[in-house]
Design an enzyme around this catalytic site. Structure first.
Site, PDB file in Angstrom:
ATOM      1  N   ARG A   1      42.092  41.187  35.584  1.00 17.26           N
ATOM      2  CA  ARG A   1      41.113  40.917  36.383  1.00 17.26           C
ATOM      3  C   ARG A   1      41.901  40.928  37.940  1.00 17.26           C
ATOM      4  NH1 ARG A   1      44.590  38.791  39.032  1.00 17.26           N
ATOM      5  NH2 ARG A   1      45.855  36.734  38.796  1.00 17.26           N
TER       6      ARG A   1
ATOM      7  N   SER B   1      47.924  40.559  33.469  1.00 18.83           N
ATOM      8  CA  SER B   1      48.396  41.179  32.395  1.00 18.83           C
ATOM      9  C   SER B   1      48.855  40.202  31.253  1.00 18.83           C
ATOM     10  CB  SER B   1      49.616  42.022  32.498  1.00 18.83           C
ATOM     11  OG  SER B   1      50.522  41.639  33.153  1.00 18.83           O
TER      12      SER B   1
ATOM     13  N   ASP C   1      42.968  33.229  34.759  1.00 14.64           N
ATOM     14  CA  ASP C   1      43.003  34.485  34.123  1.00 14.64           C
ATOM     15  C   ASP C   1      42.501  34.633  32.675  1.00 14.64           C
ATOM     16  OD1 ASP C   1      44.331  34.741  36.478  1.00 14.64           O
ATOM     17  OD2 ASP C   1      46.265  34.973  35.691  1.00 14.64           O
TER      18      ASP C   1
END
Ligand code: GLA
Length: 384
Positions: free
Chosen positions: A27, A126, A173
């Site tokens: 993102r 990640s 996230d």
């Protein structure tokens, strides 16, 4: 990444064919930084970079993990106690296995290969993509794709990161990796977990990601410290979270000496940033990129001066971007202390902006900073 290549990597790792593939995106957060753990608002997009989870079924109770990017393998017995262990990256996976196993959602073994084109540890989500890809692979392998509500899966992955990787992250996230939609940014209320999909797709507008490739070791300890400072400040001001404050309450905190100087700076950032995020979403609805860009610059200044999570390289990129033709706005994205900056620009000017940034960065810091264009992509899905 090509599906054929991904299947080949699975085959060369495990010596057999894969049963299925899932993927979860990284993102960029457009605005709303360090607000999620204060129960505020965030406005991220999922990007077209993914972590793939490729799985093969097993007939026993062992789940194994291998990574195409990192060394080492992990092997977890579902019938035993699931605990943190080596290699370090496997802790994100171990935590997710533990959470799903506790709910009876994984009972059968699987071999899982993870591979990614998201820069690892680069501030592009990640870790969350790894968690969501792990969860989706395990659920798909167990044929329980709908066995858990998205909001609960987000919390399960967040818990995995808290307890197995030791980083007290918020929910941004994981939420965007799971719930992102093509051409939309997600205005997420981190108190209720509810989101509004805001249009973010325009052929005349471009998003550039500038990767400083800098990773500071203190990033996770400073992150935890910020979280603690916010918590203490809220306690001193007698509110459950900083989300519950407004400008007036801050002024009162200032005059009452309830907060020390550092706490005041942190509070000012969080309260200002929540307001900017809501304003930013309105600007996107109106297609007002100039307004949105101005808010991005303000957000960066606040992260730099009050929240103190920027670094020299990020500041240099944002400063330079501010003087470039056709740039609406720029700011650091993610936790800070290195990682990436984002730039919102006129599509026609994006190439020239990217060139100028790369050149200036190389001249100033003597190293490369990759720049890539991205767009709002769809959230996690089953690929095959
Ligand atoms: C990291 C965390 C998120 C969020 C951001 C800062 O990316 O994982 O939960 O707190 O930092 O906005």
């Amino acid at each position: 990444m090509e599906i054929k290549t991904i299947r080949e990597i699975f085959h060369s790792t495990y010596g057999r064919e894969a049963s299925g593939i899932v993927r979860a995106p990284g993102r960029v957060n457009l605005i709303g930084e360090h607000t999620d753990y204060n129960e505020g608002f965030v406005l991220p997009i999922a990007i077209d970079r993914y972590t793939y989870g490729v799985y093969g079924l097993r007939d026993d109770s062992i789940v194994t993990f291998a990574s195409a990017q990192a060394n080492g393998r992990a092997s977890i017995d579902l019938t035993g106690q699931i605990e943190p262990g080596a290699p370090p990256w496997s802790n994100y996976c171990r935590g997710v296995v533990a959470g799903l196993a506790n709910r009876g959602l994984v009972t059968r073994g699987a071999d899982i290969l993870l591979t990614t084109d998201i820069p690892i540890g680069g501030g592009l989500g990640s870790s969350a993509a790894l968690e969501i890809a792990t969860a989706m692979a395990l659920l798909a392998a167990a044929n329980k794709k709908n066995g858990i509500e998205p909001g609960e899966l987000v919390l399960l992955c967040q818990k995995a990161e808290h307890e197995f990787a030791g980083v007290p992250v918020g929910i941004m996230d994981q939420s965007i990796s799971l719930m992102g939609q093509r051409g939309r940014a997600l205005l997420l209320d981190c108190r209720s977990g509810e989101g509004e999909q805001v249009p973010f797709e325009d052929p005349d507008m471009a998003v550039l990601v500038v990767d400083t490739q800098i990773k500071h070791d203190l990033a996770s300890s400073e992150y935890a410290l910020r979280r603690e400072q916010c918590h203490l400040a809220a306690e001193r001001l007698g509110v459950p979270t900083l989300r519950d404050l407004d400008e007036e309450a801050i002024a009162k905190g200032e005059s009452d000496d309830a907060l020390d100087r550092v706490q005041l700076m942190r509070v000012r950032h969080v309260v200002g940033e929540i307001a900017r995020t809501l304003e930013g979403a309105q600007a996107l609805w109106a297609g007002d990129y100039a307004k949105f860009g101005g808010l991005m610059f303000e957000s960066h200044a606040s992260l730099r001066d009050d929240y103190r999570v920027s670094c020299e390289e990020l500041d240099a990129i944002v400063d330079l971007a501010g003087g470039l033709d056709g740039v609406y706005g720029a700011r650091l994205t993610g936790g800070g202390f290195g990682g990436c900056a984002i730039i919102l620009a006129k599509a026609k000017k994006a190439k020239a902006a990217s060139r100028a940034i790369r050149k200036d960065f190389a001249r100033r810091f003597g190293q490369e900073c990759p720049v890539f264009a991205t767009c709002a992509a769809a959230g996690a899905s089953v690929v095959q």
